[in-house]
Scaffold this active site. Structure first.
Site, PDB file in Angstrom:
ATOM      1  N   ASP A  81      23.956  40.307 116.183  1.00  0.00           N
ATOM      2  CA  ASP A  81      24.293  40.199 117.608  1.00  0.00           C
ATOM      3  C   ASP A  81      23.942  38.791 118.115  1.00  0.00           C
ATOM      4  O   ASP A  81      23.013  38.158 117.598  1.00  0.00           O
ATOM      5  CB  ASP A  81      23.463  41.277 118.343  1.00  0.00           C
ATOM      6  CG  ASP A  81      23.759  41.361 119.819  1.00  0.00           C
ATOM      7  OD1 ASP A  81      24.884  41.050 120.228  1.00  0.00           O
ATOM      8  OD2 ASP A  81      22.835  41.757 120.584  1.00  0.00           O
ATOM      9  N   GLU A 143      32.259  36.179 122.828  1.00  0.00           N
ATOM     10  CA  GLU A 143      32.142  36.481 124.263  1.00  0.00           C
ATOM     11  C   GLU A 143      32.923  35.482 125.097  1.00  0.00           C
ATOM     12  O   GLU A 143      32.894  34.286 124.845  1.00  0.00           O
ATOM     13  CB  GLU A 143      30.660  36.440 124.661  1.00  0.00           C
ATOM     14  CG  GLU A 143      30.403  36.793 126.123  1.00  0.00           C
ATOM     15  CD  GLU A 143      28.929  37.164 126.359  1.00  0.00           C
ATOM     16  OE1 GLU A 143      28.423  38.081 125.681  1.00  0.00           O
ATOM     17  OE2 GLU A 143      28.302  36.518 127.207  1.00  0.00           O
TER      18      GLU A 143
END
Ligand code: 13P
Length: 303
Positions: A81, A143
């Site tokens: 992550d 993102e």
């Protein structure tokens, strides 16, 4: 056994969510892995750079080692992550090395976070990660927009953030970003914020965030790939469930599980068994009562 990318596509097509739990302390791996398996729920164990730098996850290698020891791949895979290009404290990160190391260590998917870069720089970095990871059949999450909250300074009051759409993912940019980079999953900002990782705020309950579902629908329409919701802790349940029907296939949950583990340790210092039990109960509650996804392996994997 299906690849993680295929499982995520199934989740997207069937409106099922894959919960992704951050490991802030190494003893969190075992109870999360075993609760997912006991409840026949497919999920991810993930670790981000702040889990290592600011909490007790120690290293990406340690988390991978614990994962291999305790997890059954039929129920749980391992995700890298938030590898930021520029971190929450404004420092440059050796993201290329971290991504390559993660793949070598056996992580099943990776996230590059170029959200603090300009749009074009974010595209270039995401493209490079895609070329590194796809060569090894590893899916890439990136993102666009800014999921705020990890920075140590104050952020806008939540209502103002939601009303103004500050940091929200632009629909036009999302379309270009996905088609130009060929990423597999897109992390969006649509009202979600990260729980705090510094100061006293890190021990307090998070603001109950909402999601702009109309905005999400527009992003889904132009991107057509699984959408990831960061800042999953404490989002208003109705909004999460509506989001899952509209493209959110992965929800990242850190603050809620970390606080469950830490508060048990504060109550009974040194009692890791008790903290692991409390964590299992929290994960069970999220799976059964919040997301309602018990037995999801039968819907989205080949079990
Ligand atoms: P929360 O800490 O708000 O659950 O966010 C987790 C997250 O998005 C990790 O990537």
């Amino acid at each position: 056994m299906l690849s993680l990318n295929s499982i995520m596509k199934n989740a997207y097509n069937k409106g099922v969510v894959i919960p992704s739990f951050n490991i802030s302390y190494l003893p969190m791996v075992e109870p999360i892995a075993s609760t997912l398996k006991n409840l026949k729920t497919f999920g991810l164990i993930e670790v981000a750079r702040p889990d290592i730098m600011k909490f007790g996850a120690k290293s990406f290698a340690d988390v991978a080692k614990y994962y291999k020891q305790y997890a059954d791949k039929n129920f749980v895979r391992l995700h890298l992550d938030h590898i930021p290009v520029i971190d929450e404290d404004g420092k440059k990160v050796s993201w290329r090395e971290l991504i390559k190391d993660g793949i070598e260590l056996g992580y099943d998917s990776v996230m590059i976070d170029g959200s603090r870069l300009s749009f074009e720089e974010n595209i270039n970095v995401a493209k490079e990660v895609v070329s590194i990871a796809h060569e090894k059949n590893i899916p890439v999450e990136a993102e666009l927009g800014a999921v705020l909250g990890h920075e140590s300074g104050p952020i806008l009051p939540y209502e103002e953030l939601f009303a103004t759409g500050k940091g929200f993912t632009s629909v036009e940019e999302a379309e270009q970003f996905v088609s130009r980079t060929k990423i597999d999953w897109l992390s969006v900002a649509i009202g979600n914020i990260h729980g705090s990782i510094t100061g006293i705020a890190k021990d307090q309950p998070k603001v109950k965030a909402r999601l702009n579902i109309e905005h999400l629908k527009k992003i889904k329409k132009v991107t057509n790939i699984p959408i990831v919701l960061h800042g999953g802790s404490g989002v208003h349940r109705d909004y999460v469930l509506e989001g899952i029907k509209n493209g959110i296939s992965k929800v990242n949950v850190s603050t809620e599980v970390r606080q469950a583990y830490e508060s048990a340790l504060r109550e009974k210092p040194g009692d890791i068994d008790n903290a692991q039990k409390k964590l299992s109960l929290k994960v069970e509650e999220l799976i059964r009562e919040y997301y309602n996804i018990e037995n999801s392996v039968y819907l989205i994997t080949d079990l």
